[in-house]
Design an enzyme around this catalytic site. Structure first.
Site, PDB file in Angstrom:
ATOM      1  N   ARG A 273      44.801  38.541  40.316  1.00  0.00           N
ATOM      2  CA  ARG A 273      45.393  38.992  41.902  1.00  0.00           C
ATOM      3  C   ARG A 273      45.058  40.406  41.658  1.00  0.00           C
ATOM      4  NH1 ARG A 273      49.243  42.439  38.073  1.00  0.00           N
ATOM      5  NH2 ARG A 273      48.038  44.234  38.644  1.00  0.00           N
ATOM      6  N   HIS A 277      50.590  44.832  41.202  1.00  0.00           N
ATOM      7  CA  HIS A 277      51.413  43.332  40.977  1.00  0.00           C
ATOM      8  C   HIS A 277      52.846  43.535  42.245  1.00  0.00           C
ATOM      9  CE1 HIS A 277      55.117  41.987  38.778  1.00  0.00           C
ATOM     10  NE2 HIS A 277      55.818  42.957  39.382  1.00  0.00           N
ATOM     11  N   TYR A 286      45.996  50.413  34.163  1.00  0.00           N
ATOM     12  CA  TYR A 286      45.308  49.328  33.105  1.00  0.00           C
ATOM     13  C   TYR A 286      44.421  47.911  33.718  1.00  0.00           C
ATOM     14  CZ  TYR A 286      48.282  46.734  36.750  1.00  0.00           C
ATOM     15  OH  TYR A 286      49.208  46.464  37.701  1.00  0.00           O
TER      16      TYR A 286
END
Length: 387
Positions: A273, A277, A286
């Site tokens: 990805r 998100h 993160y």
């Protein structure tokens, strides 16, 4: 008194029931150690050039679609958008392997797969715009509603596929889910039912590395997500999710197997990805930029473009043509999304029951009165004579 002391105990000889024995040889169900690839390997010589060119055009369009939808969130035209940038090969391949009679069961991130299957781009974004309606008729397009709860679409896909087989319909369901969804109970229940019933369904797991901020290693200790298939008695396939030709081939084989009565297949497509998100997520909290940059070297659009130009199937003119077509799509999407939707409050009561209940009729009547009173008030404030 023990069991051995009971009358007739001497004649009792317990034997393992058949269920203790393996029902299936697990070896053929296990995935390969490494993800399957086509681009850059000898296998590409057997690939259909026309298919590769179509995959490339769809990849370019898909990348532009993701960029435009992300921009619409920043303009306030979309409430949220879960981008599939970097995962376009999975999305495009999933759409193109299905026949018109088949069904696609997407998750919230799979708007691109729905568009590649032929859904109007605006209709694909309607739910993410904040409209309570799906935006399209699932039966017309054979695309289930975009599913926001994780993995709940998977049992639905199994049920539809099983019902189709019982009716004698030649239908396959392809259900898409992320790596995070494999930690949900719905995932395991769906796989178990599908394998026991030999339902004509294909499960495509897009393993993009993170369930929002949770890395895969904190979700599972399995060698791969594809290995989970053997526990349910179905084949597991591991494929490079950024290699559109490889994903298309593996999914095509799985769909053909399902259609011929061979039962379900679990396909894990290893991808990444590239974006956060959603537009509401800060991915820098993160993961590091170096990790993202490393995956840019394995970009699905660039992989296909390099393969096609290297084989002489694509030139600069072809590249520009694909990009121009993508820009036209983006411009049309932008123009249509910039128009405010016309909303009718009475639609609240339209799709609740086929025949309205007395309570709904009472509520609808009350809302009509309130809307009429509001219109009268606005008419008076604007200098009208309404009372």
């Amino acid at each position: 008194m023990t069991v051995q002391e009971l009358p007739g105990a001497a004649a009792y000889r317990p034997t393992p029931p058949p269920a203790w024995k393996p029902l299936t040889d697990p070896a053929p169900l296990l995935p390969d150690p490494e993800p399957y690839r086509v681009l850059g390997t000898d296998a590409v010589a057997d690939a259909d050039p026309e298919l590769l060119l179509r995959l490339y055009a769809e990849l370019v369009r898909g990348r532009r679609y993701n960029a435009q939808a992300t921009a619409l969130t920043k303009q306030g035209r979309l409430a949220v958008y879960p981008s599939s940038t970097g995962q376009e090969a999975c999305e495009i391949a999933a759409a193109l392997v299905l026949e018109e009679r088949d069904w696609l069961f997407p998750s919230y991130r799979d708007t691109l797969a729905a568009v590649a299957r032929g859904l109007d781009p605006v209709e694909a974004l309607t739910l993410l715009r904040g409209d309570r309606h799906t935006g399209y008729d699932p039966r017309t397009h054979r695309i289930a509603p975009l599913c926001t709860p994780l993995a709940t679409q998977l049992p639905h896909a199994v049920g539809l596929a099983h019902a189709a087989r019982l009716k004698g319909d030649d239908v396959v369901a392809l259900a898409m889910v992320g790596d995070g969804g494999t930690s949900e109970g719905d995932f395991h229940e769906a796989l178990n039912f599908a394998a026991v019933w030999k339902a004509p369904v294909v499960f495509l797991v897009q393993n993009n590395g993170f369930a929002i901020s949770v890395p895969l290693a904190k979700q599972t200790a399995a060698p791969s997500l594809a290995h989970k298939a053997v526990g349910y008695g179905m084949p597991g396939r591991l494929v490079d999710g950024n290699d559109a030709a490889a994903v298309h081939q593996v999914l095509s084989e799985a769909v053909a197997r399902a259609r011929s009565g061979g039962g379900p297949t679990l396909v894990e497509a290893v991808t990444y990805r590239m974006d956060a998100h959603t537009n509401a997520d800060d991915a820098t909290r993160y993961r590091g930029d170096s990790e993202v940059e490393a995956w840019r070297d394995h970009d699905p659009v660039q992989l296909m473009e390099r393969e096609l130009t290297g084989r002489g199937l694509l030139d600069d003119e072809g590249v520009e043509e694909a990009r121009a077509a993508a820009e036209r799509m983006a411009a049309a999407l932008r123009e249509r999304m910039n128009a405010d939707p016309v909303l009718d409050p009475m639609d609240l009561f339209t799709h609740v029951y086929a025949e309205q209940t007395a309570q709904l009729r009472e509520q609808a009547a009350r809302l009509r009165q309130e809307l009429a009173a509001e219109n009268d008030q606005h008419g008076t404030e604007d200098g009208g004579t309404a009372r």
